[in-house]
Design a protein around this motif. Structure first.
Motif, PDB file in Angstrom:
ATOM      1  N   VAL A 132       0.878  -1.168   0.000  1.00 42.83           N
ATOM      2  CA  VAL A 132       0.000   0.000   0.000  1.00 42.83           C
ATOM      3  C   VAL A 132       0.910   1.211   0.000  1.00 42.83           C
ATOM      4  O   VAL A 132       1.746   1.373   0.895  1.00 42.83           O
ATOM      5  CB  VAL A 132      -0.903   0.018   1.253  1.00 42.83           C
ATOM      6  N   ARG A 133       0.760   2.069  -1.006  1.00 41.49           N
ATOM      7  CA  ARG A 133       1.712   3.170  -1.157  1.00 41.49           C
ATOM      8  C   ARG A 133       1.017   4.526  -1.098  1.00 41.49           C
ATOM      9  O   ARG A 133      -0.189   4.649  -1.000  1.00 41.49           O
ATOM     10  CB  ARG A 133       2.445   3.046  -2.495  1.00 41.49           C
ATOM     11  N   ASN A 134       1.858   5.562  -1.184  1.00 44.33           N
ATOM     12  CA  ASN A 134       1.458   6.966  -1.322  1.00 44.33           C
ATOM     13  C   ASN A 134       0.766   7.506  -0.079  1.00 44.33           C
ATOM     14  O   ASN A 134       1.167   7.219   1.028  1.00 44.33           O
ATOM     15  CB  ASN A 134       0.606   7.171  -2.581  1.00 44.33           C
ATOM     16  N   ASP A 135      -0.323   8.288  -0.266  1.00 49.04           N
ATOM     17  CA  ASP A 135      -0.829   9.122   0.812  1.00 49.04           C
ATOM     18  C   ASP A 135      -1.410   8.340   1.978  1.00 49.04           C
ATOM     19  O   ASP A 135      -1.616   8.891   3.047  1.00 49.04           O
ATOM     20  CB  ASP A 135      -1.875  10.116   0.295  1.00 49.04           C
ATOM     21  N   LEU A 136      -1.695   7.045   1.808  1.00 48.02           N
ATOM     22  CA  LEU A 136      -2.211   6.292   2.938  1.00 48.02           C
ATOM     23  C   LEU A 136      -1.169   6.168   4.042  1.00 48.02           C
ATOM     24  O   LEU A 136      -1.512   5.894   5.191  1.00 48.02           O
ATOM     25  CB  LEU A 136      -2.668   4.904   2.497  1.00 48.02           C
ATOM     26  N   GLU A 137       0.098   6.365   3.699  1.00 48.05           N
ATOM     27  CA  GLU A 137       1.121   6.326   4.738  1.00 48.05           C
ATOM     28  C   GLU A 137       0.924   7.453   5.750  1.00 48.05           C
ATOM     29  O   GLU A 137       1.421   7.394   6.869  1.00 48.05           O
ATOM     30  CB  GLU A 137       2.516   6.445   4.107  1.00 48.05           C
ATOM     31  N   GLN A 138       0.189   8.518   5.358  1.00 47.75           N
ATOM     32  CA  GLN A 138      -0.056   9.600   6.300  1.00 47.75           C
ATOM     33  C   GLN A 138      -0.968   9.137   7.427  1.00 47.75           C
ATOM     34  O   GLN A 138      -0.967   9.697   8.504  1.00 47.75           O
ATOM     35  CB  GLN A 138      -0.661  10.795   5.561  1.00 47.75           C
ATOM     36  N   ASP A 139      -1.814   8.162   7.179  1.00 45.44           N
ATOM     37  CA  ASP A 139      -2.599   7.541   8.242  1.00 45.44           C
ATOM     38  C   ASP A 139      -2.316   6.045   8.180  1.00 45.44           C
ATOM     39  O   ASP A 139      -2.986   5.294   7.482  1.00 45.44           O
ATOM     40  CB  ASP A 139      -4.093   7.828   8.067  1.00 45.44           C
ATOM     41  N   PHE A 140      -1.272   5.653   8.876  1.00 48.93           N
ATOM     42  CA  PHE A 140      -0.784   4.294   8.709  1.00 48.93           C
ATOM     43  C   PHE A 140      -1.776   3.246   9.181  1.00 48.93           C
ATOM     44  O   PHE A 140      -1.721   2.094   8.763  1.00 48.93           O
ATOM     45  CB  PHE A 140       0.576   4.103   9.391  1.00 48.93           C
ATOM     46  N   PHE A 141      -2.725   3.630  10.049  1.00 47.91           N
ATOM     47  CA  PHE A 141      -3.707   2.652  10.508  1.00 47.91           C
ATOM     48  C   PHE A 141      -4.535   2.132   9.335  1.00 47.91           C
ATOM     49  O   PHE A 141      -4.811   0.935   9.230  1.00 47.91           O
ATOM     50  CB  PHE A 141      -4.614   3.265  11.569  1.00 47.91           C
ATOM     51  N   LEU A 142      -4.934   3.020   8.432  1.00 45.20           N
ATOM     52  CA  LEU A 142      -5.707   2.585   7.267  1.00 45.20           C
ATOM     53  C   LEU A 142      -4.874   1.678   6.380  1.00 45.20           C
ATOM     54  O   LEU A 142      -5.365   0.650   5.876  1.00 45.20           O
ATOM     55  CB  LEU A 142      -6.196   3.799   6.475  1.00 45.20           C
ATOM     56  N   ALA A 143      -3.606   2.013   6.173  1.00 42.99           N
ATOM     57  CA  ALA A 143      -2.733   1.156   5.367  1.00 42.99           C
ATOM     58  C   ALA A 143      -2.602  -0.230   6.004  1.00 42.99           C
ATOM     59  O   ALA A 143      -2.645  -1.257   5.316  1.00 42.99           O
ATOM     60  CB  ALA A 143      -1.360   1.812   5.210  1.00 42.99           C
ATOM     61  N   GLU A 144      -2.446  -0.284   7.322  1.00 48.60           N
ATOM     62  CA  GLU A 144      -2.359  -1.561   8.017  1.00 48.60           C
ATOM     63  C   GLU A 144      -3.648  -2.360   7.846  1.00 48.60           C
ATOM     64  O   GLU A 144      -3.617  -3.572   7.596  1.00 48.60           O
ATOM     65  CB  GLU A 144      -2.098  -1.327   9.508  1.00 48.60           C
ATOM     66  N   CYS A 145      -4.786  -1.681   7.985  1.00 45.28           N
ATOM     67  CA  CYS A 145      -6.071  -2.363   7.839  1.00 45.28           C
ATOM     68  C   CYS A 145      -6.226  -2.959   6.449  1.00 45.28           C
ATOM     69  O   CYS A 145      -6.734  -4.076   6.297  1.00 45.28           O
ATOM     70  CB  CYS A 145      -7.225  -1.397   8.123  1.00 45.28           C
ATOM     71  N   LEU A 146      -5.785  -2.220   5.436  1.00 46.26           N
ATOM     72  CA  LEU A 146      -5.901  -2.733   4.074  1.00 46.26           C
ATOM     73  C   LEU A 146      -5.050  -3.984   3.875  1.00 46.26           C
ATOM     74  O   LEU A 146      -5.473  -4.938   3.218  1.00 46.26           O
ATOM     75  CB  LEU A 146      -5.501  -1.647   3.072  1.00 46.26           C
ATOM     76  N   VAL A 147      -3.851  -3.987   4.447  1.00 49.27           N
ATOM     77  CA  VAL A 147      -3.006  -5.186   4.339  1.00 49.27           C
ATOM     78  C   VAL A 147      -3.680  -6.370   5.030  1.00 49.27           C
ATOM     79  O   VAL A 147      -3.738  -7.485   4.493  1.00 49.27           O
ATOM     80  CB  VAL A 147      -1.609  -4.931   4.931  1.00 49.27           C
ATOM     81  N   ILE A 148      -4.221  -6.136   6.232  1.00 51.22           N
ATOM     82  CA  ILE A 148      -4.891  -7.211   6.966  1.00 51.22           C
ATOM     83  C   ILE A 148      -6.095  -7.730   6.193  1.00 51.22           C
ATOM     84  O   ILE A 148      -6.284  -8.937   6.026  1.00 51.22           O
ATOM     85  CB  ILE A 148      -5.335  -6.709   8.359  1.00 51.22           C
ATOM     86  N   ILE A 149      -6.939  -6.804   5.713  1.00 51.45           N
ATOM     87  CA  ILE A 149      -8.159  -7.212   5.014  1.00 51.45           C
ATOM     88  C   ILE A 149      -7.827  -7.992   3.752  1.00 51.45           C
ATOM     89  O   ILE A 149      -8.433  -9.037   3.465  1.00 51.45           O
ATOM     90  CB  ILE A 149      -9.030  -5.976   4.701  1.00 51.45           C
ATOM     91  N   TRP A 150      -6.851  -7.520   2.975  1.00 51.63           N
ATOM     92  CA  TRP A 150      -6.491  -8.226   1.756  1.00 51.63           C
ATOM     93  C   TRP A 150      -5.925  -9.609   2.061  1.00 51.63           C
ATOM     94  O   TRP A 150      -6.247 -10.577   1.381  1.00 51.63           O
ATOM     95  CB  TRP A 150      -5.513  -7.402   0.921  1.00 51.63           C
ATOM     96  N   HIS A 151      -5.091  -9.713   3.077  1.00 56.46           N
ATOM     97  CA  HIS A 151      -4.530 -11.008   3.436  1.00 56.46           C
ATOM     98  C   HIS A 151      -5.628 -11.985   3.822  1.00 56.46           C
ATOM     99  O   HIS A 151      -5.679 -13.131   3.343  1.00 56.46           O
ATOM    100  CB  HIS A 151      -3.529 -10.836   4.587  1.00 56.46           C
ATOM    101  N   ARG A 152      -6.562 -11.541   4.658  1.00 52.41           N
ATOM    102  CA  ARG A 152      -7.592 -12.455   5.146  1.00 52.41           C
ATOM    103  C   ARG A 152      -8.673 -12.710   4.100  1.00 52.41           C
ATOM    104  O   ARG A 152      -9.262 -13.784   4.069  1.00 52.41           O
ATOM    105  CB  ARG A 152      -8.155 -11.921   6.452  1.00 52.41           C
ATOM    106  N   LEU A 153      -8.901 -11.730   3.232  1.00 49.69           N
ATOM    107  CA  LEU A 153      -9.813 -11.975   2.119  1.00 49.69           C
ATOM    108  C   LEU A 153      -9.228 -13.038   1.187  1.00 49.69           C
ATOM    109  O   LEU A 153      -9.946 -13.944   0.735  1.00 49.69           O
ATOM    110  CB  LEU A 153     -10.068 -10.681   1.346  1.00 49.69           C
ATOM    111  N   CYS A 154      -7.934 -12.947   0.909  1.00 48.42           N
ATOM    112  CA  CYS A 154      -7.287 -13.942   0.056  1.00 48.42           C
ATOM    113  C   CYS A 154      -7.371 -15.332   0.688  1.00 48.42           C
ATOM    114  O   CYS A 154      -7.658 -16.323  -0.003  1.00 48.42           O
ATOM    115  CB  CYS A 154      -5.836 -13.557  -0.195  1.00 48.42           C
ATOM    116  N   SER A 155      -7.136 -15.421   1.988  1.00 50.44           N
ATOM    117  CA  SER A 155      -7.239 -16.712   2.674  1.00 50.44           C
ATOM    118  C   SER A 155      -8.667 -17.244   2.582  1.00 50.44           C
ATOM    119  O   SER A 155      -8.884 -18.445   2.354  1.00 50.44           O
ATOM    120  CB  SER A 155      -6.826 -16.556   4.142  1.00 50.44           C
ATOM    121  N   TRP A 156      -9.638 -16.358   2.741  1.00 51.63           N
ATOM    122  CA  TRP A 156     -11.039 -16.771   2.658  1.00 51.63           C
ATOM    123  C   TRP A 156     -11.377 -17.263   1.251  1.00 51.63           C
ATOM    124  O   TRP A 156     -12.069 -18.275   1.089  1.00 51.63           O
ATOM    125  CB  TRP A 156     -11.934 -15.598   3.047  1.00 51.63           C
TER     126      TRP A 156
END
Length: 341
Positions: free
Chosen positions: A125-149
């Motif tokens: 996850v790149r660019n401006d989401l790094e300004q609010d790293f919580f959202l970037a972290e959530c996206l990584v978690i959601i994508w990982h668990r969606l892929c597993s699902w």
């Protein structure tokens, strides 16, 4: 079974978008049955159902799937349409590529990248989401668990990188992501073995509709799949606590897993934990859930959790949260509703 609790740091983080847009978050906390006073205590934790209710309240008030945390809102239904678009792909790699392309169509949307190297597939996850790293972290978690699902199997992550300095709750991250973590990296993202990209999708539209009714919180929640030794030990302890105040000993759990006690200790150490740490975590989460519900006398709760004396429970709870069981319950009694005993 005691569900994992959530650090107050994540509560503060998820509220930032609403606060940025001038939304009064106190009523949202009260609707979620989270005492606003808890936000001032760095060691406070809340239950998973409370966090889920807060997510729903924020979603309703912001009308934004990113909860106001992104540079541009994501209209309700966007994530669902991305999932439906990905569902018809031949394998996980194609589904991930389609999802990345889908979000790339929205100006100001998340800049997601899937890259492949010889020994890893990397999602970033790149660019401006790094300004609010919580959202970037959530996206990584959601994508990982969606892929597993999507493939019906838990995908182990090889590593997770974060483009920000270590936060106060940095010790939570290895448990949350289930892999070694690094802070201060060039980007936020995670790596997995490339062979997972060839896995076929096993879900249909009916299963997707059922999953979406529980999204996104179910995807953010950390599940114990029983695929690591630590998860097997935690599940055994949590199940045992539900049946009896006497938790299984390390030797008893080792016997159930067909391991020697020394081998079990070594396996847990390799996963950056220990029997005592897992035992404390299970008891802590059950204690917080019991206090939040507010119906059980503290002395009875202490006995149910296996403490022979109230004073031992008070000492342990203060070590876990920085406050006493009575003070924690008082915050709930004087917080949402003001009527708990």
């Amino acid at each position: 079974m005691a569900r994992r609790t959530i650090t107050v740091h994540h509560v503060r983080a998820v509220l930032r978008g609403a606060e940025r847009h001038g939304i009064d978050t106190v009523p949202l906390l009260q609707s979620a049955q989270i005492p606003p006073l808890l936000l001032g205590d760095d060691r406070a934790r809340i239950t998973a159902p409370q966090f889920a209710r807060l997510f729903r309240e924020l979603y309703r008030s912001t009308q934004d799937e990113f909860l106001g945390l992104g540079s541009s809102p994501s209209r309700p239904g966007t994530f669902a349409m991305m999932c439906y678009a990905a569902l018809g792909c031949r394998d996980l790699g194609a589904a991930m590529e389609r999802g990345v392309t889908f979000y790339g169509l929205f100006p100001g949307g998340p800049d997601l990248v899937l890259s492949r190297t010889g020994d890893a597939a990397v999602f970033t996850v790149r660019n401006d989401l790094e300004q609010d790293f919580f959202l970037a972290e959530c996206l990584v978690i959601i994508w990982h668990r969606l892929c597993s699902w999507l493939i019906g199997r838990r995908i182990p992550l090889r590593w997770a990188d974060f483009g920000h300095p270590p936060p106060p709750h940095k010790d939570e991250y290895e448990l949350l992501f289930g892999c070694p973590v690094r802070f201060g990296a060039e980007r936020t993202g995670a790596g997995l073995a490339p062979h997972w990209l060839n896995a076929p999708l096993v879900r249909d539209e009916d299963a997707l509709a059922a999953m979406l009714r529980r999204a996104p919180f179910d995807l953010l929640s950390r599940r114990d799949y029983g695929t690591t030794v630590a998860e097997q030990v935690r599940l055994t302890l949590a199940t045992g606590l539900r049946a009896s105040p006497r938790l299984p000993s390390l030797g008893e759990i080792a016997a159930r897993l067909a391991l020697s006690p020394s081998t079990l200790r070594r396996r847990l150490a390799l996963e950056s934990t220990s029997y005592q740490e897992l035992k404390d975590t299970v008891r802590r989460d059950a204690a917080i859930a019991g206090l939040a519900e507010g119906r059980e006398p503290i002395a009875d709760l202490a006995a149910r959790l296996g403490f022979s004396e109230d004073t031992a429970f008070h000492r342990a709870f203060r070590r876990w949260t920085g406050t006493t069981p009575g003070a924690y319950r008082y915050a709930y009694r004087d917080g949402p509703g003001g009527q708990r005993s």
